[in-house]
Design an enzyme around this catalytic site. Structure first.
Site, short mmCIF file in Angstrom:
data_model
loop_
_atom_site.label_atom_id
_atom_site.label_comp_id
_atom_site.label_asym_id
_atom_site.label_seq_id
_atom_site.Cartn_x
_atom_site.Cartn_y
_atom_site.Cartn_z
N ASN A 1 -3.78 -2.36 11.35
CA ASN A 1 -4.77 -3.07 10.53
C ASN A 1 -5.76 -2.10 9.90
O ASN A 1 -6.15 -1.11 10.51
CB ASN A 1 -5.50 -4.11 11.37
CG ASN A 1 -4.56 -5.16 11.93
OD1 ASN A 1 -3.45 -5.34 11.44
ND2 ASN A 1 -4.99 -5.85 12.97
N VAL A 2 -6.19 -2.43 8.69
CA VAL A 2 -7.10 -1.56 7.95
C VAL A 2 -8.50 -2.18 7.84
O VAL A 2 -9.32 -1.72 7.06
CB VAL A 2 -6.54 -1.26 6.54
CG1 VAL A 2 -5.23 -0.48 6.64
CG2 VAL A 2 -6.34 -2.53 5.71
N HIS B 1 -2.53 2.98 9.70
CA HIS B 1 -2.37 2.79 8.26
C HIS B 1 -3.69 3.00 7.50
O HIS B 1 -3.80 2.59 6.35
CB HIS B 1 -1.81 1.40 7.97
CG HIS B 1 -0.41 1.22 8.45
ND1 HIS B 1 0.18 -0.01 8.63
CD2 HIS B 1 0.53 2.13 8.81
CE1 HIS B 1 1.42 0.14 9.08
NE2 HIS B 1 1.65 1.44 9.18
N CYS C 1 -10.57 10.21 -4.22
CA CYS C 1 -9.84 10.42 -5.47
C CYS C 1 -8.63 11.31 -5.21
O CYS C 1 -8.44 11.82 -4.10
CB CYS C 1 -10.75 11.05 -6.54
SG CYS C 1 -11.04 12.82 -6.32
N CYS D 1 -15.39 15.15 -9.64
CA CYS D 1 -14.45 15.69 -10.63
C CYS D 1 -15.14 15.86 -11.98
O CYS D 1 -14.89 16.82 -12.71
CB CYS D 1 -13.23 14.76 -10.77
SG CYS D 1 -12.08 14.82 -9.37
N GLY E 1 0.66 -9.25 17.98
CA GLY E 1 0.34 -9.78 16.66
C GLY E 1 0.96 -9.03 15.49
O GLY E 1 0.30 -8.83 14.47
N ASN F 1 3.69 -12.15 20.36
CA ASN F 1 3.63 -12.49 18.94
C ASN F 1 4.20 -13.88 18.72
O ASN F 1 5.23 -14.24 19.29
CB ASN F 1 4.43 -11.48 18.11
CG ASN F 1 4.28 -11.71 16.62
OD1 ASN F 1 3.20 -11.49 16.06
ND2 ASN F 1 5.34 -12.17 15.96
N GLY G 1 6.29 -16.02 16.56
CA GLY G 1 7.29 -15.86 15.52
C GLY G 1 8.15 -14.63 15.72
O GLY G 1 7.90 -13.81 16.62
#
Length: 373
Positions: free
Chosen positions: A128-129, A154, A162, A224, A267, A293, A295
């Site tokens: 997760n972010v 992640h 940039c 930049c 999850g 989880n 599913g």
């Protein structure tokens, strides 16, 4: 270049039989009790109770079948075509970031934090972010301790850089976007006044219909510019589809699995290979692996895998209480963690709401320190 969005093979889509919560609590407790050296791997399903939609529903399919993410090579393309991709991405992310930023940890985040605080879990790896695990842990750990014990596999939405590597705090970048696009700043202010929130994906993107992105301005990097060149090729510090995980993070995820005695997965459908390979790696080392989880997952047919299909909000706090005994009530930090967390699933997530049996809207959070995310 051909890059595909990760998916779950059709052969693993059938769900396994559900078990009563009491049995799930017993199995989870028995899985965790033999050792204090457990790694936990989490995915988007953990953040649903915080109001952040998962990519996939209970059947393993995308909740939005028309979902079209922007790939890394598209976002960072320095041509006019790439700029148009950045216009689309940053408008949608400008609208979608505030709900992610303002989301609060739910009961599962705090239960996992309690497992770490009590020493029952040694390492957390999250896909997760949203940094909600960091927020939950900030009530007892410093920023440096959080960085040692929580690996954001992640990346995070809370920082931007940039293409030349110049970093920008996300709030600063949001302000840059607001100044460059006063119409959309007013649009956001009007939404806030009406109490509306956009339909946000776990990556901070939103779905917009009938909108032209041609007039949206993506600012250039100030550093930049000072170096005498324009550069609008910004991206959040998130691993995009088609982008490789930084080598340091990849190696750290391998090290955590290699050094742990067992792996608990919570999850996630494990559709992304970066997560799926960690499960395979643990199983190849003959380590116990348990998946919690609701599913199907990509790993369901792997030999040696144990799986429980019960919403985490029903069981995980009770597992902590079973493991910690009297300490759960006597230790003030642990007691607070086990009585904290929001339960605010997206209004259209009836599938989660029906199974939890909990009324949405409860908000109980401990006082947390300001934590770098």
């Amino acid at each position: 270049m051909r890059v595909s969005v990760p998916s779950i093979p059709h052969v693993v889509l059938p769900n396994r039989p559900r078990i009563p919560p009491a049995e799930a609590i017993e199995r989870l407790t028995n899985f965790l009790r033999p050792t204090k050296n457990v790694s936990v791997l989490t995915g988007a399903g953990v953040s649903v109770d915080s109001g952040i939609r998962a990519y996939r529903g209970k059947d393993g399919r995308y909740m939005n079948p028309n979902y079209q993410p922007i790939f890394y090579h598209e976002l960072m393309d320095r041509t006019e075509k790439g700029f148009k991709f950045r216009q689309r991405y940053w408008l949608r992310s400008y609208l979608g970031y505030p709900p992610i930023r303002d989301a609060q940890p739910n009961r599962t985040h705090y239960a996992i934090a309690a497992l770490q605080y009590s020493g029952n879990v040694s390492q957390l790896i999250t896909q997760n972010v949203d940094a909600l695990h960091n927020k939950a842990a900030s009530s007892f750990w410093s920023d440096s301790e959080i960085a040692r014990h929580i690996l954001q596999l992640h990346g995070t939405l809370h920082r931007v850089r940039c293409s030349s590597g110049h970093k920008v705090d996300r709030e600063t970048f949001q302000e840059m976007l607001s100044i460059s696009n006063p119409y959309w700043k007013q649009f956001v202010d009007d939404m806030d006044e009406r109490g509306e929130k956009p339909r946000t994906n776990p990556d901070g993107d939103v779905a917009l219909e009938g909108v032209s992105y041609d007039e949206y301005k993506v600012p250039s990097c100030p550093e930049c510019h000072d170096e005498g060149r324009g550069n609008s090729a910004f991206k959040p510090e998130v691993v995009f589809f088609g982008e490789s995980i930084p080598e340091l993070d990849r190696d750290a995820s391998f090290k955590h699995v290699d050094s742990s005695d067992r792996l608990l997965v919570i999850g996630t459908t494990l559709a992304t290979y970066s997560a799926f390979r960690l499960v395979k790696r643990a199983l190849e080392q003959r380590k116990p692996v348990l998946v919690l989880n609701v599913g199907p997952t990509r790993a369901d047919d792997l030999p040696g895998l144990e799986k429980i299909e019960v919403p985490t909000s029903l069981v995980l706090r009770e597992v902590v209480r079973e493991l910690t005994g009297q300490k759960a009530a006597e230790d003030p930090v642990l007691a607070q963690l086990l009585n904290s967390g929001v339960y605010m699933p997206p209004f259209d997530y009836e599938e989660y709401r029906d199974e939890s049996g909990i009324e949405p809207g409860e908000v109980v959070t401990p006082t947390t320190s300001t934590v770098g995310v």
